[in-house]
Design a protein around this motif. Structure first.
Motif, PDB file in Angstrom:
ATOM      1  N   ILE A   1      -1.834  -2.162  -9.352  1.00 36.58           N
ATOM      2  CA  ILE A   1      -3.133  -2.774  -9.673  1.00 36.58           C
ATOM      3  C   ILE A   1      -4.049  -2.751  -8.450  1.00 36.58           C
ATOM      4  O   ILE A   1      -5.245  -2.417  -8.546  1.00 36.58           O
ATOM      5  N   GLY A   2      -3.504  -3.076  -7.283  1.00 30.11           N
ATOM      6  CA  GLY A   2      -4.318  -3.081  -6.066  1.00 30.11           C
ATOM      7  C   GLY A   2      -4.852  -1.702  -5.725  1.00 30.11           C
ATOM      8  O   GLY A   2      -6.044  -1.530  -5.434  1.00 30.11           O
ATOM      9  N   ALA A   3      -3.987  -0.683  -5.762  1.00 34.22           N
ATOM     10  CA  ALA A   3      -4.395   0.682  -5.406  1.00 34.22           C
ATOM     11  C   ALA A   3      -5.383   1.250  -6.419  1.00 34.22           C
ATOM     12  O   ALA A   3      -6.387   1.878  -6.054  1.00 34.22           O
TER      13      ALA A   3
ATOM     14  N   LEU B   1      -0.377  -7.146   0.502  1.00 33.61           N
ATOM     15  CA  LEU B   1      -1.454  -6.899   1.456  1.00 33.61           C
ATOM     16  C   LEU B   1      -2.543  -6.020   0.851  1.00 33.61           C
ATOM     17  O   LEU B   1      -3.736  -6.253   1.056  1.00 33.61           O
ATOM     18  N   CYS B   2      -2.122  -5.018   0.094  1.00 34.37           N
ATOM     19  CA  CYS B   2      -3.091  -4.137  -0.569  1.00 34.37           C
ATOM     20  C   CYS B   2      -3.886  -4.904  -1.615  1.00 34.37           C
ATOM     21  O   CYS B   2      -5.115  -4.841  -1.666  1.00 34.37           O
TER      22      CYS B   2
ATOM     23  N   PHE C   1      -3.034   2.372   2.361  1.00 38.31           N
ATOM     24  CA  PHE C   1      -2.514   3.020   3.563  1.00 38.31           C
ATOM     25  C   PHE C   1      -2.576   2.062   4.754  1.00 38.31           C
ATOM     26  O   PHE C   1      -1.600   1.899   5.495  1.00 38.31           O
ATOM     27  N   ASN C   2      -3.740   1.412   4.926  1.00 35.58           N
ATOM     28  CA  ASN C   2      -3.878   0.461   6.036  1.00 35.58           C
ATOM     29  C   ASN C   2      -2.925  -0.724   5.876  1.00 35.58           C
ATOM     30  O   ASN C   2      -2.439  -1.269   6.873  1.00 35.58           O
TER      31      ASN C   2
ATOM     32  N   LEU D   1       1.716  -3.511   8.039  1.00 31.68           N
ATOM     33  CA  LEU D   1       3.040  -4.082   7.812  1.00 31.68           C
ATOM     34  C   LEU D   1       4.038  -3.534   8.818  1.00 31.68           C
ATOM     35  O   LEU D   1       4.795  -4.277   9.451  1.00 31.68           O
ATOM     36  N   LEU D   2       4.043  -2.215   8.992  1.00 36.30           N
ATOM     37  CA  LEU D   2       5.015  -1.589   9.879  1.00 36.30           C
ATOM     38  C   LEU D   2       4.736  -1.897  11.351  1.00 36.30           C
ATOM     39  O   LEU D   2       5.628  -1.787  12.187  1.00 36.30           O
TER      40      LEU D   2
END
Length: 440
Positions: free
Chosen positions: A31-33, A296-297, A49-50, A55-56
């Motif tokens: 849903i976010g993407a 986060l997205c 992507f961000n 996160l990483l």
């Protein structure tokens, strides 16, 4: 289409996907993407992507797999079982002593693992059969295990509070300290209820027989030493961190190493124990990481829409709610969602809206994180679809029916609602430790 309508459409689409049985991270991330791509075109692909890169790049995320590993190592190697055997011998002579000891065990398991499922599994497999065999009331003991295991999301090192800290951008150390007071308060309230109930009706929690209590002192003290080992491991995690000797990440590494060394010294570090521990650690860690990335997205899109300001305007201007009215409505929504979703899904769905709104209303986000976890505890045990109710049914013996499980939880839900009211009315129950510690 207005931004408010887009936000509403995203929320309803997410709930619809979750009701179809899709994985939580897949539904939230999709849903976010998709919303990002539809709203901002090709440039919207940068949002997920961000989110993954942020996160990483977040160093404290290392604590997640290390704490999970520590908990599973203690469980799989049987070190957690030693603690219950100690409680069994030392608390058994009291009426309701095994039930009181089970609450203590649940708090200790919570401090070793940080997940309520681990406490439920150990309590159901070790404590429940022992108490039923000794004539304890089945409704009381199933309620004790469900309520006690729910403390796993509050007592440090709570994995749920780590997730809340990541999503809300709040320091995990403060959240952990804020969870200590309410966690101990709830444990004390559960124990007080057991004592009073067994005082009124001793048959509900009979004491161990004289034959079972009559064991050599050497064996009793040997069990005491074995049971103190997991408590020493807990201290190596939280104690060193509180004294400033280790950072959050270092504490998780110390706990994982201490659990492994303890299993090795006891001769229980077999290939099977290591394989099972690593497999479960990887499975749970990856699940949480996917969920955090999806959250986060999803949150970035919501923030870009200005949905927080729209919701605040709706609650305060159009509906005329006070800040406390908004807060209470949020807690009620958690209880309703908790009948169908687990704590992580609830946090991911509403965090993008609730946390910025709480801050803008002037409430402390650390204190609110504790309210969130307490409400999740209540939601876990609320019929008809409370998460813990079905876990208990899956793990309990056949003589414990679903009706028994539903009725067993009623007094504990009442106790937890009273506890929630106390934490809301007296925020220092949660905030005294973090305020005192970080003021130094």
């Amino acid at each position: 289409m207005s931004y408010e309508m887009i936000a509403l459409l995203m929320g309803s689409s997410l709930m619809l996907l979750l009701l179809t049985g899709q994985r939580v991270f897949g539904a939230i991330g999709f849903i976010g993407a998709m919303a990002a791509l539809l709203l901002w075109g090709d440039g919207g692909s940068e949002m997920p992507f961000n989110a993954s890169i942020s996160l990483l790049n977040w160093f404290p995320l290392l604590t997640l797999p290390l704490f999970i590993y520590m908990g599973y190592m203690l469980s799989e190697s049987g070190i957690a079982n030693d603690l219950y055997r100690m409680i069994h011998v030392w608390m058994g002579p009291l009426h309701g002593g095994l039930a009181i000891g089970t609450v203590v065990l649940m708090v200790a398991i919570s401090a070793m693992n940080g997940l309520s499922v681990a406490g439920m599994a150990i309590g159901s497999s070790i404590a429940l059969p022992e108490m039923l065999k000794r004539g304890y009331d089945k409704r009381m003991v199933t309620g004790v295990i469900q309520a006690g295991s729910s403390l796993g999301i509050m007592v440090p090192p709570s994995i749920v509070l780590v997730l809340y800290g990541m999503i809300a951008r709040q320091p995990v150390s403060k959240l952990w300290l804020a969870g200590v007071g309410p966690g101990l308060l709830f444990a004390a309230m559960f124990i007080a209820y057991i004592v009073i109930r067994c005082k009124i009706n001793p048959a509900m929690g009979p004491a161990l027989s004289a034959e079972e209590r009559d064991i050599p002192k050497k064996e009793k003290y040997s069990l005491l030493l074995a049971g103190l080992l997991p408590l020493a491991i807990i201290f190596s995690v939280t104690g060193f961190f509180m004294m400033g000797l280790t950072s959050l990440v270092e504490s998780s590494a110390v706990g994982a190493a201490a659990a492994t060394l303890a299993a090795l010294c006891k001769g229980r570090l077999t290939r099977k124990v290591m394989d099972d521990t690593l497999h479960q650690t990887l499975s749970v860690s990856c699940m949480f990481m996917w969920i955090i990335m999806a959250a986060l997205c999803f949150g970035a899109v919501f923030d870009g829409l200005g949905a927080v300001h729209a919701i605040k305007s709706l609650f305060l201007d159009e509906w005329g709610l006070t800040p406390w009215g908004v807060l209470i409505m949020m807690q009620v929504s958690y209880i309703i969602m908790g009948m169908f979703l687990d704590d992580t899904a609830m946090l991911v769905i509403v965090a993008p809206l609730y946390i910025p709104l709480i801050i803008s209303l002037g409430f402390n986000p650390i204190w609110y994180g504790v309210l969130y976890t307490v409400t999740c505890q209540i939601a876990y045990m609320t019929p008809p679809f409370g998460y813990n109710l079905f876990l208990m049914k899956a793990m309990a013996p056949k003589e414990v029916t679903l009706a028994d499980i539903y009725s067993s939880i009623v007094p504990f839900v009442i106790i937890m609602v009273l506890g929630l009211g106390l934490v809301m009315a007296f925020p220092q129950i949660a905030m005294y430790l973090p305020d005192t510690y970080f003021a130094k």
